[in-house]
Write a protein that holds these residues in place. Structure first.
Motif, mmCIF file in Angstrom:
data_model
loop_
_atom_site.group_PDB
_atom_site.id
_atom_site.type_symbol
_atom_site.label_atom_id
_atom_site.label_comp_id
_atom_site.label_asym_id
_atom_site.label_seq_id
_atom_site.Cartn_x
_atom_site.Cartn_y
_atom_site.Cartn_z
ATOM 1 N N ARG A 183 -31.640 16.711 2.383
ATOM 2 C CA ARG A 183 -31.201 17.828 1.527
ATOM 3 C C ARG A 183 -32.152 19.015 1.658
ATOM 4 O O ARG A 183 -31.719 20.175 1.579
ATOM 5 C CB ARG A 183 -31.046 17.389 0.073
ATOM 6 C CG ARG A 183 -32.258 16.704 -0.500
ATOM 7 C CD ARG A 183 -32.178 16.606 -2.000
ATOM 8 N NE ARG A 183 -31.104 15.729 -2.441
ATOM 9 C CZ ARG A 183 -31.052 15.199 -3.655
ATOM 10 N NH1 ARG A 183 -31.997 15.473 -4.539
ATOM 11 N NH2 ARG A 183 -30.074 14.410 -4.002
ATOM 12 N N VAL A 184 -33.432 18.743 1.862
ATOM 13 C CA VAL A 184 -34.388 19.843 2.047
ATOM 14 C C VAL A 184 -34.177 20.503 3.416
ATOM 15 O O VAL A 184 -34.190 21.729 3.536
ATOM 16 C CB VAL A 184 -35.848 19.346 1.890
ATOM 17 C CG1 VAL A 184 -36.827 20.480 2.164
ATOM 18 C CG2 VAL A 184 -36.063 18.778 0.490
ATOM 19 N N ILE A 185 -33.958 19.683 4.443
ATOM 20 C CA ILE A 185 -33.678 20.236 5.776
ATOM 21 C C ILE A 185 -32.465 21.164 5.706
ATOM 22 O O ILE A 185 -32.491 22.294 6.194
ATOM 23 C CB ILE A 185 -33.425 19.098 6.795
ATOM 24 C CG1 ILE A 185 -34.708 18.294 7.034
ATOM 25 C CG2 ILE A 185 -32.878 19.671 8.125
ATOM 26 C CD1 ILE A 185 -34.536 17.074 7.953
ATOM 27 N N TRP A 186 -31.398 20.689 5.058
ATOM 28 C CA TRP A 186 -30.181 21.506 4.973
ATOM 29 C C TRP A 186 -30.443 22.823 4.246
ATOM 30 O O TRP A 186 -29.986 23.881 4.675
ATOM 31 C CB TRP A 186 -29.055 20.724 4.272
ATOM 32 C CG TRP A 186 -28.534 19.573 5.077
ATOM 33 C CD1 TRP A 186 -28.413 19.537 6.444
ATOM 34 C CD2 TRP A 186 -28.079 18.301 4.600
ATOM 35 N NE1 TRP A 186 -27.910 18.320 6.834
ATOM 36 C CE2 TRP A 186 -27.682 17.540 5.729
ATOM 37 C CE3 TRP A 186 -27.958 17.728 3.339
ATOM 38 C CZ2 TRP A 186 -27.191 16.241 5.630
ATOM 39 C CZ3 TRP A 186 -27.459 16.438 3.230
ATOM 40 C CH2 TRP A 186 -27.079 15.697 4.370
ATOM 41 N N ALA A 187 -31.193 22.764 3.149
ATOM 42 C CA ALA A 187 -31.474 23.997 2.392
ATOM 43 C C ALA A 187 -32.281 24.976 3.239
ATOM 44 O O ALA A 187 -31.982 26.179 3.283
ATOM 45 C CB ALA A 187 -32.216 23.663 1.097
ATOM 46 N N LEU A 188 -33.295 24.478 3.933
ATOM 47 C CA LEU A 188 -34.122 25.362 4.770
ATOM 48 C C LEU A 188 -33.278 25.992 5.877
ATOM 49 O O LEU A 188 -33.397 27.191 6.167
ATOM 50 C CB LEU A 188 -35.292 24.578 5.381
ATOM 51 C CG LEU A 188 -36.379 24.102 4.404
ATOM 52 C CD1 LEU A 188 -37.328 23.123 5.102
ATOM 53 C CD2 LEU A 188 -37.175 25.275 3.839
ATOM 54 N N LYS A 189 -32.429 25.185 6.487
ATOM 55 C CA LYS A 189 -31.591 25.682 7.582
ATOM 56 C C LYS A 189 -30.578 26.706 7.061
ATOM 57 O O LYS A 189 -30.310 27.717 7.710
ATOM 58 C CB LYS A 189 -30.856 24.516 8.262
ATOM 59 C CG LYS A 189 -31.787 23.578 9.023
ATOM 60 C CD LYS A 189 -32.253 24.197 10.331
ATOM 61 C CE LYS A 189 -33.154 23.243 11.096
ATOM 62 N NZ LYS A 189 -33.605 23.826 12.375
ATOM 63 N N LEU A 190 -29.998 26.422 5.887
ATOM 64 C CA LEU A 190 -29.028 27.372 5.313
ATOM 65 C C LEU A 190 -29.694 28.714 5.002
ATOM 66 O O LEU A 190 -29.042 29.763 5.009
ATOM 67 C CB LEU A 190 -28.391 26.790 4.041
ATOM 68 C CG LEU A 190 -27.363 25.670 4.268
ATOM 69 C CD1 LEU A 190 -27.069 24.934 2.956
ATOM 70 C CD2 LEU A 190 -26.063 26.212 4.871
ATOM 71 N N LYS A 191 -30.989 28.679 4.726
ATOM 72 C CA LYS A 191 -31.734 29.913 4.479
ATOM 73 C C LYS A 191 -32.183 30.578 5.781
ATOM 74 O O LYS A 191 -32.820 31.640 5.751
ATOM 75 C CB LYS A 191 -32.964 29.614 3.614
ATOM 76 C CG LYS A 191 -32.648 29.122 2.213
ATOM 77 C CD LYS A 191 -32.113 30.239 1.356
ATOM 78 C CE LYS A 191 -31.934 29.797 -0.095
ATOM 79 N NZ LYS A 191 -31.388 30.874 -0.920
ATOM 80 N N GLY A 192 -31.916 29.912 6.898
ATOM 81 C CA GLY A 192 -32.310 30.478 8.188
ATOM 82 C C GLY A 192 -33.802 30.409 8.462
ATOM 83 O O GLY A 192 -34.348 31.235 9.191
#
Lengths: 225, 225
Positions: B17-26
């Motif tokens: 979930r942290v990976i996804w959030a970081l990636k969604l933030k670019g």
């Protein structure tokens, strides 16, 4: 005057953290005491997933889960902030507030609701929780967030008041001044804040309620043990 | 380029979930795979209370607990917001994100790590979790927060990917399209987002890892059973 109602129980530490936050914000609200052995239709409607208190109802809209209610209060009424502005400091405050959330029941039920070896284990777990608060949480600060009361203090406030009542009933002392000097001092700092002092549950009433639960448990354990 | 490191494990839903959030933030970050059977000194230093992953280290400062990391990411990098602006909608998003936090392990370990009657009970609990998501969480929305992916989706994303692998290993289907049509559709909506699609754990690798754990459990239960 805000259209603000709090469904809760004066015997619930999760309810009191919301009461404290509302009072620290200077808000007026209607308090509705819920009987958890006979939940009201309104409570079931407002919190269909958990069916638990506290529920804050603002302008007819329900907000549930005490930690989420605290964030909602902070965002909706920014006066007397409970959270720092800096995102990192905010994360630290949230960490201890969440720690309180995760550990309250372990601490509360552990040494209060267990017997024999299981109780001894729960006492060790309880001491570990207090040790974490003392060593990693407070440090040399007056409150968990620094010089003023904040989210983590409100979240942990239960310890400053309740724990002592449970200790007296069970006859086991966890929060000793000699072992946890900073945390002990924090409990005094917390209770000295006038808004908190004016909004504490009645000690005798709580003692009677908790003692009847404890005696009930003893009877239960004497039959199964 | 930010000084951003993530200590985690590719086998942990809380890490993803942290990976996804970081990636969604670019955001770009260095990923450090932690061996949870032999925790690194850095992990113990960064998270002395829980000694758990994930830990996000930003400019040398550690942030722990995935739900708190997600809030930190949202506040520090406001682009592509994961939370709505309105405090009430924000509370709703946080409710489902917290629901994911509280229930992931029940769902995961329950039917995966138990046997016999206990497993049957865990299956019922798992179905109840999915029912809550279907009926009270999603409603007619594409994502938990509405038309776009948000905090609750990232928090619950595990279900869209992992659950299916566990189901295949155990041979029990929980998330059936006929029973939970909206939730089933949501898993597809979630995986169709390009940032998510490009950042999913390798299915074969995860299958092998989880299968070895599961087989180990069977051996264990055959000795105690």
């Amino acid at each position: 005057m805000e259209d603000l109602k709090l469904h809760g129980s004066i015997f619930s530490p999760f309810t009191w953290r919301v009461i404290w936050a509302l009072k620290l914000k200077g808000l007026n609200f209607e308090f509705i005491q819920e009987d958890m052995t006979n939940k009201s239709d309104l409570l079931l409607k407002y919190n269909p997933v958990y069916k638990k208190i506290p529920v804050l109802v603002h302008g007819g809209k329900p907000i549930v889960e005490s930690s989420i209610i605290l964030e909602y209060i902070e965002e909706t009424w920014p006066q007397n902030p409970l959270l720092p502005v800096d995102p990192y400091e905010k994360a630290v405050a949230r960490f201890w507030s969440k720690f309180a959330d995760d550990k309250i029941l372990t601490l509360y039920y552990g040494f209060f609701m267990k017997v024999g070896e299981e109780q001894e284990k729960a006492v060790q777990e309880g001491l570990e929780i207090l040790r974490n608060l003392e060593e990693h949480g407070l440090g040399d600060k007056k409150f968990f967030g620094g010089e003023t009361i904040g989210l983590a203090d409100v979240g942990l406030g239960w310890i400053a008041y309740w724990l002592n009542v449970l200790e007296e009933i069970v006859g086991i002392k966890l929060l000793e001044e000699s072992k946890f000097p900073r945390l002990f001092e924090w409990t005094n700092n917390f209770k000295e804040i006038s808004i908190i002092k004016e909004n504490l549950p009645d000690r005798d009433e709580m003692m009677a309620f908790l003692k009847s639960r404890y005696d009930g448990l003893r009877v239960f354990f004497s039959h199964v043990g």
